[in-house]
Enzyme design. Structure first.
Site, PDB file in Angstrom:
ATOM      1  N   CYS A  61      38.897 170.854  58.549  1.00 49.23           N
ATOM      2  CA  CYS A  61      39.602 171.080  57.279  1.00 49.23           C
ATOM      3  C   CYS A  61      41.115 171.079  57.462  1.00 49.23           C
ATOM      4  CB  CYS A  61      39.164 172.370  56.615  1.00 49.23           C
ATOM      5  SG  CYS A  61      38.130 173.406  57.610  1.00 49.23           S
ATOM      6  N   GLN A 119      28.966 179.492  61.365  1.00 52.29           N
ATOM      7  CA  GLN A 119      28.781 178.786  62.651  1.00 52.29           C
ATOM      8  C   GLN A 119      27.678 179.393  63.505  1.00 52.29           C
ATOM      9  OE1 GLN A 119      30.073 175.975  63.574  1.00 52.29           O
ATOM     10  NE2 GLN A 119      31.746 175.687  62.115  1.00 52.29           N
ATOM     11  N   ASN A 164      34.839 178.931  64.416  1.00 45.89           N
ATOM     12  CA  ASN A 164      34.575 177.504  64.294  1.00 45.89           C
ATOM     13  C   ASN A 164      35.424 176.648  65.220  1.00 45.89           C
ATOM     14  OD1 ASN A 164      36.436 178.669  62.284  1.00 45.89           O
ATOM     15  ND2 ASN A 164      36.871 176.537  61.796  1.00 45.89           N
ATOM     16  N   THR A 215      24.617 174.975  36.676  1.00 41.15           N
ATOM     17  CA  THR A 215      23.275 174.444  36.931  1.00 41.15           C
ATOM     18  C   THR A 215      22.997 174.410  38.423  1.00 41.15           C
ATOM     19  OG1 THR A 215      23.491 173.100  34.952  1.00 41.15           O
ATOM     20  CG2 THR A 215      21.774 172.456  36.516  1.00 41.15           C
ATOM     21  N   ALA A 246      29.894 177.964  52.014  1.00 38.28           N
ATOM     22  CA  ALA A 246      30.430 179.211  52.561  1.00 38.28           C
ATOM     23  C   ALA A 246      31.810 179.506  51.986  1.00 38.28           C
ATOM     24  CB  ALA A 246      30.481 179.138  54.084  1.00 38.28           C
ATOM     25  N   SER A 255      26.473 178.458  55.279  1.00 37.50           N
ATOM     26  CA  SER A 255      26.710 177.093  54.831  1.00 37.50           C
ATOM     27  C   SER A 255      25.601 176.192  55.361  1.00 37.50           C
ATOM     28  CB  SER A 255      28.063 176.627  55.369  1.00 37.50           C
ATOM     29  OG  SER A 255      28.267 175.280  55.048  1.00 37.50           O
ATOM     30  N   ALA A 256      24.946 175.436  54.470  1.00 40.57           N
ATOM     31  CA  ALA A 256      23.784 174.638  54.886  1.00 40.57           C
ATOM     32  C   ALA A 256      24.149 173.491  55.821  1.00 40.57           C
ATOM     33  CB  ALA A 256      23.066 174.086  53.650  1.00 40.57           C
ATOM     34  N   HIS A 257      25.327 172.897  55.609  1.00 39.32           N
ATOM     35  CA  HIS A 257      25.619 171.678  56.375  1.00 39.32           C
ATOM     36  C   HIS A 257      25.991 171.946  57.824  1.00 39.32           C
ATOM     37  CE1 HIS A 257      30.169 171.451  56.476  1.00 39.32           C
ATOM     38  NE2 HIS A 257      30.046 172.312  55.491  1.00 39.32           N
TER      39      HIS A 257
HETATM   40  N1  PMP Z   1      33.390 179.448  57.560  1.00 39.49           N
HETATM   41  C1  PMP Z   1      33.346 178.828  58.744  1.00 39.49           C
HETATM   42  C2  PMP Z   1      33.395 179.646  60.003  1.00 39.49           C
HETATM   43  C3  PMP Z   1      33.250 177.443  58.803  1.00 39.49           C
HETATM   44  O1  PMP Z   1      33.205 176.835  59.992  1.00 39.49           O
HETATM   45  C4  PMP Z   1      33.202 176.706  57.604  1.00 39.49           C
HETATM   46  C5  PMP Z   1      33.114 175.195  57.609  1.00 39.49           C
HETATM   47  N2  PMP Z   1      34.175 174.566  58.285  1.00 39.49           N
HETATM   48  C6  PMP Z   1      33.256 177.401  56.392  1.00 39.49           C
HETATM   49  C7  PMP Z   1      33.339 178.762  56.413  1.00 39.49           C
HETATM   50  C8  PMP Z   1      33.219 176.682  55.077  1.00 39.49           C
HETATM   51  O2  PMP Z   1      31.932 176.280  54.768  1.00 39.49           O
HETATM   52  P1  PMP Z   1      31.660 175.221  53.608  1.00 39.49           P
HETATM   53  O3  PMP Z   1      31.950 173.896  54.187  1.00 39.49           O
HETATM   54  O4  PMP Z   1      30.206 175.407  53.292  1.00 39.49           O
HETATM   55  O5  PMP Z   1      32.511 175.569  52.451  1.00 39.49           O
END
Ligand code: PMP
Length: 352
Positions: A296, A155, A131, A210, A72, A173-175
């Protein structure tokens, strides 16, 4: 002990079903998705299935509206770089806020959770679920004032039903929904904007590099699982959230941030007279994983821009933690968390 992980807003584990679909693409199906031979074709087919699954999860009309990225963060940077300017919410994730400020976007004014955009703007960028505090917004409220709309859905996707059809841009964001880290995508209604990553014809020339085939396959698989399990995940999160809130009733001087409409998956709590970081460490000792804010920025001891923008008084600001719910939690862990939290807050308060 996995049931005691309450930091799903930071990241989620890869679902075993997702991992199973990914594994062949680390092994025998190692082709480059852009190669012309059979190995390439196999990878390419898997990527296109993933694109369809992601499009399906968010209600995109056409898989061609989806471009895979490294997450993301990249997708957010891309939207803000591609649009000439506009306004961003004050509660945005750093991956919108920082490029936004760098590229000259205005930061919207707010009173509490209410956002204001009095003058016409180019792009309006507002996240759907915050988040840190779980607060929810709908960027569509600025239709008419802004000429284009972007929602950071990181989120929300896979957790709550999402419809992107009437947005210009959405980022994922996949994770955050049981897919792998390092993969995400941009949804662009009118097709992708000019690229910001150059150096190859991948993704039809819109995003060089890639393709991360196993990651993309994982994102698609996670989207398919989420479509099936969103409802039961939501019910579980609501139940665990209630258990935590109920268990905290004996405590005084605490509050829930994020407003009435907050996502049930994110519970932001402020306790007066304690430090959030200390609480996180205390809970870690008791075996629970929670967070004091966004992962982060968890190395910074400064209260986050989100809590500041909320206008929380200083005494509450510093005593804030984020509990976020997900698939591996259970009722016993939720009860245990409330108990440990109560004990820790009481202990820390007598020490100051
Ligand atoms: N936007 C939001 C609202 C998020 O919570 C996060 C992840 N903390 C991100 C963006 C960033 O996503 P990514 O880890 O895939 O870069």
């Amino acid at each position: 002990v996995d049931s005691r992980y309450f930091d799903y807003a930071a990241t989620t584990p890869v679902d075993p079903r997702v991992l199973r679909e990914m594994l062949p693409f680390f092994g025998e199906a190692y082709g480059n998705a852009d190669s012309l031979h059979a190995w390439g074709a196999r990878a390419r087919q898997a990527v296109e299935l993933a694109r369809e699954r992601v499009a399906g999860l968010i209600g995109a009309d056409d898989p061609a509206q989806i471009v895979f990225t490294s997450g993301a963060t990249e997708a957010n940077n891309w939207v803000l770089a591609a649009e000439g300017g506009g306004a961003i919410g004050p509660f945005e994730h750093a991956s919108v806020l920082e490029p936004g400020i760098r590229f000259g976007y205005r930061v919207m004014e707010n009173s509490g959770l209410d956002l204001r955009l009095p003058e016409p703007a180019g792009l309006a960028s507002v996240m759907s679920v915050n988040n840190e505090i779980g607060a929810r917004w709908d960027v569509r409220q600025f239709r008419g004032v802004a000429s284009k709309l972007h929602a950071d859905l990181a989120q929300e996707v896979g957790k709550l039903p999402v419809e992107v059809a009437d947005l210009d841009y959405a980022t994922l964001s996949a994770h955050k929904f049981y897919g792998p880290k390092g993969v995400g995508c941009l949804f662009a209604a009118e097709g992708p904007p000019p690229p910001i990553v150059f150096g190859g014809d991948h993704e039809h020339g819109f995003r060089a590099g890639t393709l991360n085939v196993p990651g993309i396959v994982g994102m698609g698989a996670a989207a398919a699982v989420a479509a099936d399990e969103m409802r039961s995940d939501l019910e579980a999160a609501m139940e665990h959230r209630e258990i935590v809130l109920e268990g905290l009733k004996p405590l005084s001087d605490w509050q829930v941030n994020g407003g009435e409409n907050a996502s049930p998956f994110i519970l932001s709590l402020s306790f007066s007279g304690v430090e959030g970081e200390t609480l996180v460490v205390e809970l870690d000792r008791a075996g629970f994983g929670v967070s004091s804010g966004a992962a982060c920025s968890s190395r910074s001891t400064e209260p986050s821009h989100v809590l500041r923008a909320l206008g929380l008084p200083d005494a509450w600001l510093r005593g804030t933690i984020r509990i976020s719910f997900g698939r591996k939690n259970d009722k016993a862990a939720a009860r245990g968390l409330a108990k440990s939290l109560t004990t820790s807050v009481e202990k820390l308060r007598t020490m100051t």
